[in-house]
Design an enzyme around this catalytic site. Sequence first.
Site, PDB file in Angstrom:
ATOM      1  N   SER A 136     100.655 -24.203 -17.467  1.00  0.00           N
ATOM      2  CA  SER A 136     100.779 -24.980 -16.236  1.00  0.00           C
ATOM      3  C   SER A 136     101.530 -24.131 -15.222  1.00  0.00           C
ATOM      4  CB  SER A 136     101.562 -26.270 -16.503  1.00  0.00           C
ATOM      5  OG  SER A 136     101.928 -26.914 -15.303  1.00  0.00           O
TER       6      SER A 136
ATOM      7  N   TYR B  18     108.237 -31.160 -20.556  1.00  0.00           N
ATOM      8  CA  TYR B  18     106.956 -30.557 -20.182  1.00  0.00           C
ATOM      9  C   TYR B  18     107.148 -29.120 -19.704  1.00  0.00           C
ATOM     10  CZ  TYR B  18     102.452 -29.957 -17.828  1.00  0.00           C
ATOM     11  OH  TYR B  18     101.221 -29.495 -17.430  1.00  0.00           O
TER      12      TYR B  18
ATOM     13  N   LYS C 256     105.536 -25.651 -21.426  1.00  0.00           N
ATOM     14  CA  LYS C 256     104.590 -24.800 -20.710  1.00  0.00           C
ATOM     15  C   LYS C 256     105.151 -23.397 -20.484  1.00  0.00           C
ATOM     16  CE  LYS C 256     101.301 -27.762 -20.667  1.00  0.00           C
ATOM     17  NZ  LYS C 256     100.111 -27.531 -21.510  1.00  0.00           N
TER      18      LYS C 256
END
Length: 278
Positions: free
Chosen positions: A143, A156, A160
């Site tokens: 990401s 998150y 990533k």
Amino acid sequence: MQELEGKVVAITGGASGIGRALADAFGAAGMKVALADVETGPLDQAVDELIAADVDAAGWECDVSDAAQVDAFASAAFDRFGTAHVVCNNAGVGGAGGLTWDVPLAGWEWTIGVNVMGVVHGIRAFVPRLVEQGDGHVVNTASLAGLKAAPFMAAYNATKHAVVAISESLAHECAMTAPSVGVSVLCPAFIRTRFAESGRNWPERLGANPSPSADSPAGGMMRQLVENGLDPAVYAARVVDAVRTNRFFVLSDDAHASATQRRLDEIVEGTQPGFFTL
């Protein structure tokens, strides 16, 4: 890997979003498609639609946080198609959001299990086969948050960043020991997928779901950002090109490259990190 016609791609999280767009793009390039997804209904639909478009496709239910299930997917794909050439470790979840110190441990476990260990399991299951056959390319979905962190998304962001680091290590290792195997890492920004609804796949074994509901302020904000994002097909086309040209970083456009440059400037200059903006 200039020629894709007749070759095989294996994609996790392939029933919707980026994964489905990858299946369509690689299928249109003449590849056979092996799909894995935790959602059986959308998985069956994706396979049926690919077959209707004259793509040789098959699908298997798979929770990528479970190493045994990823191993089974790899074995089934090789049994069905005889090989795999491109492996897209794409399955991921938005994870548990909120203040870093408030995110429950179960939220961390879920996010790491899918986003990090799912990639690890995919590498362990497929890469030895690619090395042995002397031909292949691995695409790991990270990401833009793996290059510059956003607030209220610590779990998150961490996963990533990990995917980017794992991908870079893998690229070095393949260049040194198996130069016929390429590696790319996809770093999308907000994209029109069901990212904001990741909690639908929350595992019951972890207890109560800490993901914000779609009707909450946080859920509503995330939904709006996703709805205003790029179409997954934009990224899928760039991934196909990256496989053909052996490009490592796959971003969406110059604005995202600028955000990454700001991150590098902060590191070199030692300044406080700026807000996540594009």
